[in-house]
Write a protein that holds these residues in place. Structure first.
Motif, mmCIF file in Angstrom:
data_model
loop_
_atom_site.group_PDB
_atom_site.id
_atom_site.type_symbol
_atom_site.label_atom_id
_atom_site.label_comp_id
_atom_site.label_asym_id
_atom_site.label_seq_id
_atom_site.Cartn_x
_atom_site.Cartn_y
_atom_site.Cartn_z
ATOM 1 N N THR A 276 -16.264 -8.843 -13.836
ATOM 2 C CA THR A 276 -15.341 -9.871 -13.166
ATOM 3 C C THR A 276 -15.022 -10.874 -14.166
ATOM 4 O O THR A 276 -15.923 -11.387 -14.642
ATOM 5 C CB THR A 276 -15.828 -10.204 -11.725
ATOM 6 O OG1 THR A 276 -17.013 -10.810 -11.846
ATOM 7 C CG2 THR A 276 -15.753 -9.179 -10.854
ATOM 8 N N ALA A 277 -13.914 -11.668 -13.759
ATOM 9 C CA ALA A 277 -13.798 -12.758 -14.463
ATOM 10 C C ALA A 277 -12.984 -13.824 -13.515
ATOM 11 O O ALA A 277 -12.111 -13.448 -13.029
ATOM 12 C CB ALA A 277 -12.834 -12.775 -15.558
ATOM 13 N N GLU A 278 -13.610 -14.953 -13.077
ATOM 14 C CA GLU A 278 -12.988 -15.772 -11.737
ATOM 15 C C GLU A 278 -12.828 -17.222 -12.616
ATOM 16 O O GLU A 278 -13.541 -17.689 -13.307
ATOM 17 C CB GLU A 278 -14.179 -15.884 -10.985
ATOM 18 C CG GLU A 278 -14.374 -14.545 -10.329
ATOM 19 C CD GLU A 278 -15.423 -14.495 -9.165
ATOM 20 O OE1 GLU A 278 -15.374 -15.108 -8.221
ATOM 21 O OE2 GLU A 278 -16.409 -14.012 -9.352
ATOM 22 N N LYS A 311 -11.652 -19.889 -20.695
ATOM 23 C CA LYS A 311 -10.930 -18.598 -20.570
ATOM 24 C C LYS A 311 -10.897 -18.168 -22.122
ATOM 25 O O LYS A 311 -10.928 -16.906 -22.359
ATOM 26 C CB LYS A 311 -9.599 -18.800 -19.997
ATOM 27 C CG LYS A 311 -9.640 -19.001 -18.456
ATOM 28 C CD LYS A 311 -8.290 -19.394 -17.661
ATOM 29 C CE LYS A 311 -8.594 -19.539 -16.390
ATOM 30 N NZ LYS A 311 -9.337 -20.643 -15.888
ATOM 31 N N LEU A 315 -13.440 -15.349 -22.981
ATOM 32 C CA LEU A 315 -12.645 -13.893 -22.491
ATOM 33 C C LEU A 315 -11.517 -13.764 -23.573
ATOM 34 O O LEU A 315 -10.930 -12.509 -23.618
ATOM 35 C CB LEU A 315 -12.008 -14.203 -21.126
ATOM 36 C CG LEU A 315 -12.905 -14.470 -19.941
ATOM 37 C CD1 LEU A 315 -11.755 -14.556 -18.803
ATOM 38 C CD2 LEU A 315 -13.622 -13.152 -19.850
ATOM 39 N N MET A 336 -7.207 -12.368 -18.644
ATOM 40 C CA MET A 336 -8.579 -12.329 -18.471
ATOM 41 C C MET A 336 -8.929 -11.096 -17.790
ATOM 42 O O MET A 336 -10.273 -10.847 -18.251
ATOM 43 C CB MET A 336 -8.513 -13.456 -17.156
ATOM 44 C CG MET A 336 -8.307 -14.716 -17.357
ATOM 45 S SD MET A 336 -8.101 -15.772 -15.908
ATOM 46 C CE MET A 336 -9.871 -15.590 -15.049
ATOM 47 N N ALA A 337 -8.486 -10.273 -17.286
ATOM 48 C CA ALA A 337 -9.033 -8.881 -16.873
ATOM 49 C C ALA A 337 -9.347 -8.037 -18.099
ATOM 50 O O ALA A 337 -10.220 -7.366 -18.092
ATOM 51 C CB ALA A 337 -8.013 -8.132 -15.753
ATOM 52 N N ALA A 340 -12.206 -9.602 -20.120
ATOM 53 C CA ALA A 340 -13.573 -9.029 -19.302
ATOM 54 C C ALA A 340 -14.021 -7.857 -19.595
ATOM 55 O O ALA A 340 -15.226 -7.515 -19.939
ATOM 56 C CB ALA A 340 -13.568 -9.475 -17.923
ATOM 57 N N SER A 351 -9.956 -9.950 -12.262
ATOM 58 C CA SER A 351 -9.775 -11.274 -12.418
ATOM 59 C C SER A 351 -9.201 -12.001 -11.346
ATOM 60 O O SER A 351 -8.296 -11.752 -10.706
ATOM 61 C CB SER A 351 -9.044 -11.621 -13.987
ATOM 62 O OG SER A 351 -7.860 -11.305 -13.727
ATOM 63 N N THR A 353 -7.427 -16.063 -10.791
ATOM 64 C CA THR A 353 -6.998 -17.536 -11.260
ATOM 65 C C THR A 353 -5.965 -18.058 -10.394
ATOM 66 O O THR A 353 -5.116 -17.438 -9.933
ATOM 67 C CB THR A 353 -6.482 -17.323 -12.697
ATOM 68 O OG1 THR A 353 -6.454 -18.710 -13.278
ATOM 69 C CG2 THR A 353 -5.206 -16.782 -12.847
#
Length: 476
Positions: A276-278, A311, A315, A336-337, A340, A351, A353
């Motif tokens: 995951t990327a948050e 970011k 990422l 981002m996804a 990751a 992800s 954002t």
């Protein structure tokens, strides 16, 4: 048979404690087929409590009271109930002995006022309390009339109810109530109820009720019969019909399964790993996922990248993209996804954002969120608009991300078609074409049809939802 629940305590009326006992008792009574039409809360006042008990006796068979059985002067429940029922109080030798042993084990002196707890209404059933000092009591009246007195602390009330009261009430009430909960995500409560309206209008046994949760809807089916098996048979055909209507939006029919649990199970069945990327959710997505037992076998980890610099650094989101589109954009969510997935070597990456508020950011309104999902090298993104305070927006974004992951893994082709459809409509709008529904298509929160509809994209039944209106998943 009808039950009524009365909780006693001025501290509840003042809001000093939350009345969890009433919710617990109502659920337990429903499970054994008792109907509960009223719940009351009364302060530590003998006159008002007596009136409440008399009122309850006029409309219910089983009166369950909790609280007010202690040793102090304001613990009046047992004395008041005995007075209403015309039963004198007598000291019970066995209860006194059990109380003295309890105090001795804990090294606490037995003060004289504790003997008050051993006073039992004449002819009553005594309920042992191994977790405290005050015993419970069942005062047996004429016919099916019963007054059940339980201690207030949940750590004493719940074991006593399950060990002593439930078996007693089951013997009195041969009917069984069985409930089953169908859980779906991606279709909001108002649309879900519309899809079920004909079933709701014609319901008898079982009954159907919808409950809105954050990012999902629970549909509870409840049937009453002489046996659990017969009640289950009444539920089966209704459950099959509902699951057919909602399709893959249904993620479970088990009470103990959560949305994140269903996502983890789906990935495990497919042998897929996840990362995951948050940004705006700040780790909430990772928190929900890591709450699932055994998730370590497939969840590699998560990134919380709150700034554009992180970011890019963590990422690999291109600086040019961040300068041009900013942190809150569909392309950034996709990047981002993808980043990751690349950094963690996982099959799936999710992800989030956006702007959770309270002020606009990058000229983007509060509640605007983009969710990205990468599956085996193919990446998609979704635009969402949520309302509410900062916490609610973050919770909604987290739930929607889990739903989007399910869609992308199960129906990536349909998600891709929808993205192409959306882009085409945006291009037409930008070139003076007709606005979709009076708004630019790009401004719609969740365009097109949902994967869980009965007539969803992969069934090629066009773009309309059940009821002839296009689905909007923004605040559902």
């Amino acid at each position: 048979m009808v039950a009524e629940i009365i909780t006693v305590g001025t501290e509840i009326l003042l809001g000093n404690i939350v009345n969890t006992n009433a919710a617990y008792l109502a659920e337990q009574c429903a499970r054994i087929g008792l109907s509960c039409y009223y719940q009351e809360t009364v302060g530590d006042n003998a006159e008002r409590l007596a009136q409440t008990i008399r009122t309850a006796l006029g409309r219910a068979d089983i009166i369950v009271l909790c609280g007010g059985l202690g040793p102090t002067e304001d613990d009046l429940t047992k004395e008041t109930a005995a007075q209403v029922m015309g039963r004198p109080l007598h000291e019970d030798a066995g209860t006194i002995a059990a109380m003295r042993a309890y105090f001795e084990r804990r090294g606490i002196p037995f003060t004289p006022n504790n003997a008050k707890q051993a006073l039992i209404p004449e002819g009553s059933v005594i309920l042992e309390n191994p977790n405290g000092t005050a015993p419970g009591v069942i005062i047996e009246g004429e016919g099916n009339t019963r007054i059940v007195l339980l201690p207030g602390p949940p750590g004493e009330l719940r074991p006593m109810f399950e060990t002593s009261v439930l078996p007693y009430l089951k013997r009195m009430n041969p009917e069984h109530l069985v409930s089953r909960t169908i859980k779906e995500s991606g279709i909001g409560e108002s649309i879900a109820e519309t899809m079920l309206q004909d079933l709701i209008d014609g319901q008898t046994n079982p009954t159907i009720a919808t409950y809105a949760k954050v990012g999902e809807v629970h549909i509870r089916l409840t049937a009453k019969a002489d046996s659990p098996e017969e009640a289950g048979r009444l539920i089966d055909p209704v459950e099959r019909e509902i699951c057919e209507r909602f399709g893959d939006a249904v993620y479970t029919d088990r009470e103990d399964v959560t949305l994140e649990g269903a996502v983890v199970a789906m990935l495990r069945e497919r042998g897929m790993t996840l990362s995951t990327a948050e940004s705006c959710t700040g780790g909430m997505l990772a928190q929900r996922l890591t709450g699932v037992p055994g998730v370590s076998s497939l969840y590699a980890g998560g990134f919380v990248t709150y700034t554009c610099g992180e970011k890019h650094r963590m990422l690999g989101v291109p600086k040019e993209l961040l300068r041009e589109k900013g942190a809150i954009s569909k392309k950034t969510a996709r990047a981002m996804a993808a980043g990751a997935a690349k950094r963690t070597h996982t099959d799936v990456a999710l992800s989030v954002t956006g702007n959770a508020g309270p002020e606009p950011s990058e000229d983007k309104p509060v509640g605007l969120v983009y969710i990205g999902c990468s599956v085996n090298g193919r990446t998609w993104a979704r635009k969402c608009r949520f309302s509410g305070n900062r916490q609610k927006i973050r919770e909604c974004a987290t739930a929607e991300a889990l739903t989007f992951l399910r869609e992308c893994v199960m129906h990536g082709e349909a998600v891709e078609k929808r993205e192409h459809h959306d882009k085409k409509n945006r291009d037409e709008t930008n070139h003076g074409g007709k606005k979709h529904g009076g708004k630019k298509h790009d401004e719609m929160n969740h365009d097109g049809k949902k994967y869980g509809e009965k007539n969803r994209d992969e069934r090629n039944h066009g773009g309309k939802m059940h009821g002839g209106k296009r689905k909007d998943r923004s605040h559902e």
